[in-house]
Write a protein that holds these residues in place. Structure first.
Motif, PDB file in Angstrom:
ATOM      1  N   GLY A 105       0.807  -1.226   0.000  1.00  0.00           N
ATOM      2  CA  GLY A 105       0.000   0.000   0.000  1.00  0.00           C
ATOM      3  C   GLY A 105       0.833   1.266   0.000  1.00  0.00           C
ATOM      4  N   ALA A 106       0.131   2.406  -0.105  1.00  0.00           N
ATOM      5  CA  ALA A 106       0.801   3.704  -0.212  1.00  0.00           C
ATOM      6  C   ALA A 106       1.598   4.040   1.046  1.00  0.00           C
ATOM      7  CB  ALA A 106      -0.218   4.800  -0.497  1.00  0.00           C
ATOM      8  N   ALA A 107       1.132   3.579   2.203  1.00  0.00           N
ATOM      9  CA  ALA A 107       1.859   3.863   3.449  1.00  0.00           C
ATOM     10  C   ALA A 107       3.272   3.292   3.355  1.00  0.00           C
ATOM     11  CB  ALA A 107       1.113   3.263   4.643  1.00  0.00           C
ATOM     12  N   PHE A 131      -2.029  14.593   4.588  1.00  0.00           N
ATOM     13  CA  PHE A 131      -2.275  13.326   5.281  1.00  0.00           C
ATOM     14  C   PHE A 131      -1.331  13.251   6.491  1.00  0.00           C
ATOM     15  CE2 PHE A 131      -1.423   8.528   5.051  1.00  0.00           C
ATOM     16  CZ  PHE A 131      -2.646   8.165   5.596  1.00  0.00           C
ATOM     17  N   ASN A 176       0.067  15.470  -3.126  1.00  0.00           N
ATOM     18  CA  ASN A 176      -0.989  14.469  -3.023  1.00  0.00           C
ATOM     19  C   ASN A 176      -2.235  15.022  -3.720  1.00  0.00           C
ATOM     20  OD1 ASN A 176      -3.351  13.718  -0.428  1.00  0.00           O
ATOM     21  ND2 ASN A 176      -2.748  12.357  -2.078  1.00  0.00           N
ATOM     22  N   ASN A 180      -6.274  14.205  -0.022  1.00  0.00           N
ATOM     23  CA  ASN A 180      -6.921  13.903   1.248  1.00  0.00           C
ATOM     24  C   ASN A 180      -6.349  14.932   2.212  1.00  0.00           C
ATOM     25  OD1 ASN A 180      -7.852  12.893   3.646  1.00  0.00           O
ATOM     26  ND2 ASN A 180      -6.576  11.057   3.643  1.00  0.00           N
ATOM     27  N   ASP A 214       2.188  11.258  -4.103  1.00  0.00           N
ATOM     28  CA  ASP A 214       1.420  10.234  -3.383  1.00  0.00           C
ATOM     29  C   ASP A 214       0.031  10.216  -4.017  1.00  0.00           C
ATOM     30  OD1 ASP A 214       0.379   8.486  -1.476  1.00  0.00           O
ATOM     31  OD2 ASP A 214      -0.127  10.121  -0.089  1.00  0.00           O
ATOM     32  N   TYR A 217      -5.456   8.134  -4.854  1.00  0.00           N
ATOM     33  CA  TYR A 217      -6.805   8.489  -5.336  1.00  0.00           C
ATOM     34  C   TYR A 217      -6.803   8.821  -6.831  1.00  0.00           C
ATOM     35  CZ  TYR A 217      -7.494   8.876  -0.335  1.00  0.00           C
ATOM     36  OH  TYR A 217      -7.540   8.600   1.011  1.00  0.00           O
ATOM     37  N   SER A 242      -1.247   3.063  -4.669  1.00  0.00           N
ATOM     38  CA  SER A 242      -1.905   2.026  -3.885  1.00  0.00           C
ATOM     39  C   SER A 242      -3.202   1.616  -4.577  1.00  0.00           C
ATOM     40  CB  SER A 242      -2.231   2.612  -2.513  1.00  0.00           C
ATOM     41  OG  SER A 242      -3.211   1.836  -1.884  1.00  0.00           O
ATOM     42  N   SER A 244      -5.621   0.523  -2.723  1.00  0.00           N
ATOM     43  CA  SER A 244      -6.571   0.541  -1.601  1.00  0.00           C
ATOM     44  C   SER A 244      -7.897   1.185  -1.967  1.00  0.00           C
ATOM     45  CB  SER A 244      -5.991   1.337  -0.429  1.00  0.00           C
ATOM     46  OG  SER A 244      -4.890   0.679   0.127  1.00  0.00           O
ATOM     47  N   LYS A 245      -7.823   2.310  -2.678  1.00  0.00           N
ATOM     48  CA  LYS A 245      -9.037   3.102  -2.892  1.00  0.00           C
ATOM     49  C   LYS A 245      -9.699   2.772  -4.234  1.00  0.00           C
ATOM     50  CE  LYS A 245      -7.422   5.234   0.787  1.00  0.00           C
ATOM     51  NZ  LYS A 245      -7.971   5.426   2.099  1.00  0.00           N
ATOM     52  N   ARG A 253      -3.576  -4.528   1.501  1.00  0.00           N
ATOM     53  CA  ARG A 253      -2.248  -3.940   1.542  1.00  0.00           C
ATOM     54  C   ARG A 253      -1.450  -4.235   0.269  1.00  0.00           C
ATOM     55  NH1 ARG A 253      -3.310  -0.588   3.236  1.00  0.00           N
ATOM     56  NH2 ARG A 253      -1.336   0.145   4.077  1.00  0.00           N
TER      57      ARG A 253
HETATM   58  N1  PLP Z   1      -1.763   8.651   1.352  1.00  0.00           N
HETATM   59  C1  PLP Z   1      -2.961   9.224   1.491  1.00  0.00           C
HETATM   60  C2  PLP Z   1      -3.152  10.611   1.032  1.00  0.00           C
HETATM   61  C3  PLP Z   1      -4.024   8.515   2.076  1.00  0.00           C
HETATM   62  O1  PLP Z   1      -5.207   9.120   2.227  1.00  0.00           O
HETATM   63  C4  PLP Z   1      -3.803   7.190   2.515  1.00  0.00           C
HETATM   64  C5  PLP Z   1      -4.870   6.433   3.168  1.00  0.00           C
HETATM   65  O2  PLP Z   1      -5.932   6.885   3.469  1.00  0.00           O
HETATM   66  C6  PLP Z   1      -2.530   6.639   2.335  1.00  0.00           C
HETATM   67  C7  PLP Z   1      -1.533   7.386   1.756  1.00  0.00           C
HETATM   68  C8  PLP Z   1      -2.229   5.232   2.772  1.00  0.00           C
HETATM   69  O3  PLP Z   1      -2.842   4.354   1.884  1.00  0.00           O
HETATM   70  P1  PLP Z   1      -2.703   2.779   1.971  1.00  0.00           P
HETATM   71  O4  PLP Z   1      -3.955   2.257   2.574  1.00  0.00           O
HETATM   72  O5  PLP Z   1      -2.579   2.314   0.577  1.00  0.00           O
HETATM   73  O6  PLP Z   1      -1.502   2.474   2.775  1.00  0.00           O
END
Ligand code: PLP
Length: 395
Positions: A105-107, A131, A176, A180, A214, A217, A242, A244-245, A253
């Motif tokens: 994931g992005a984290a 974020f 980003n 977010n 990043d 989205y 990522s 994820s979304k 992940r």
């Molecule tokens: N970066 C931003 C701007 C996010 O909003 C999020 C998660 O909400 C992440 C990174 C982390 O994403 P991931 O769930 O893919 O680790």
């Protein structure tokens, strides 16, 4: 003696999580349908059928040994090749499998990237609102997060403020978009201006400033808006992505880092990612999900649900007298607090059973974030409470 810094970090829950936990408790007390929980960015749209089908097919027909076994630390070659080819087809880049590092994931993408780039004391500039985990990741990599305000109302980059913030310690600028928590998408004009500025600054300084994008989205944009791809404008760029979304796979992940092959030292950057991934233990992202994203390359979940939520919420809140930042993407709405203290506003919203996160948590006072990645029914039932909240301020 334990690592005090990490113990402290582990004891404080983010206020978003805190609010989410409160929501769970409150739902148990008064019923799920009576709490309007807009706290968390957890996708509400089901994974596309193609994802479920591909997953079943992989499990039923794949080799049960290799499917669940290790891949290369940076990810399976054919998966990385498919990611590179997908990006090349969409953005006319010239990436190879060796520019792609598969992550959880992005984290993880961000944590690895900061660890690869930063030496102790290096600075990463980002733009408020941002974020909140950025600060945690950058500081853990030995760097310092420097936060620059955005332009009022549009939330595009404030270039005067950025020019003031750039200094000899700036190693990278982090953007980003879609954002977010504001939902704002950077225009091509903004991205071009940013890249020109960084190019000139790097030249003048004799040392590059990297651009990290990043973009979990990226695909969540509405009304024909497009998100400029930084690699088309800046050679020393790195994309943290990522699934994820866009595929509603947040709990699985899976994501990647892409290094721009146009950067003179791209192979060194990539080696840095491999080293940082190794040191952090972020190797071999879940193999099953690596195979899955290869199998469904180019698919997204039904984002029309988010677009409808956005339209309904934006027009209703504006009608009730609130001021909102026009969101072109992601699934967040940034609403101006009717009183100076957004925490007080969020507290008052709680009394109407509406859960909102104060902008202070994103480095931007005077606003609240509404995460509208909820079912359309929740939006519908929350509207009378939003109206009552507005009336309580005599808007
Ligand atoms: N970066 C931003 C701007 C996010 O909003 C999020 C998660 O909400 C992440 C990174 C982390 O994403 P991931 O769930 O893919 O680790």
């Amino acid at each position: 003696m334990l690592n005090e810094k990490n113990v402290k970090l582990g004891k404080v829950r983010s206020s978003i999580r805190e609010l989410y936990e409160y929501g769970k408790k409150r739902k148990a007390e008064i019923g799920e349908e009576n709490v309007y929980d807009f706290s968390l960015g957890n996708p509400s749209v089901p994974v596309p059928e193609a994802v479920s089908n591909a997953l079943v097919k992989l499990v039923e027909e794949g080799d049960p040994v290799s499917l669940h076994g290790y891949t290369s630390a940076q990810g399976d070659f054919s998966v990385r090749k498919s990611v590179a080819e997908n990006l090349n087809a969409r953005f006319k880049t010239k990436l190879s499998a060796d520019c792609i590092y598969m992550t959880c994931g992005a984290a993880a993408s961000l944590a690895i990237t900061f660890n690869a780039l930063l030496n102790s004391g290096d600075e990463v500039i980002t733009f408020a609102p941002y974020f909140p985990e950025y600060k945690v990741f950058v500081e853990h990599a030995g760097g310092k997060l420097s936060v620059v305000k955005s332009e009022e109302d549009t939330f595009q980059i404030d270039f005067t403020a950025l020019e003031k913030a750039l200094n000899k310690n700036t190693k990278a600028v982090l953007i980003n978009s879609p954002n977010n928590p504001s939902g704002v998408v950077y225009t091509e004009q903004t991205v071009k201006r940013l890249c020109a500025l960084l190019e000139n600054y790097s030249k003048k300084r004799g040392e590059p400033v990297y651009l990290i994008s990043d973009e979990p989205y990226r695909e969540l944009v509405f009304g024909g808006v497009t998100v400029p791809f930084v690699m088309n404008y800046y050679s020393r760029s790195i994309v943290c992505y990522s699934y994820s979304k866009c595929l509603s796979l947040a709990g699985e992940r899976i994501g990647y880092i892409a290094v721009n092959s146009e950067a003179e030292e791209w192979a060194e950057i990539y080696a840095g990612l491999c080293g940082a991934g190794r040191a952090l233990g972020y190797v071999c992202a879940p193999h099953l999900f690596q195979e899955l994203v290869k199998a469904v390359s180019g698919k997204t979940s039904d984002i029309s649900v988010y677009e409808n939520n956005r339209n309904k919420l934006c027009s209703a809140l504006t009608e009730y007298g609130f001021t909102v930042v026009k969101p072109d993407g992601a699934f967040y709405l940034f609403v101006k607090s009717p009183e100076p203290d957004a925490n007080a506003f969020a507290d008052r919203a709680k009394r109407f059973e509406i859960l909102l996160v104060a902008g202070d948590d994103f480095g931007c006072e005077g606003y609240v974030r509404v995460a509208y990645c909820v079912s359309p029914k929740v939006i519908e039932s929350a509207l009378p409470s939003f109206r009552a909240l507005a009336e309580s301020y005599k808007l």
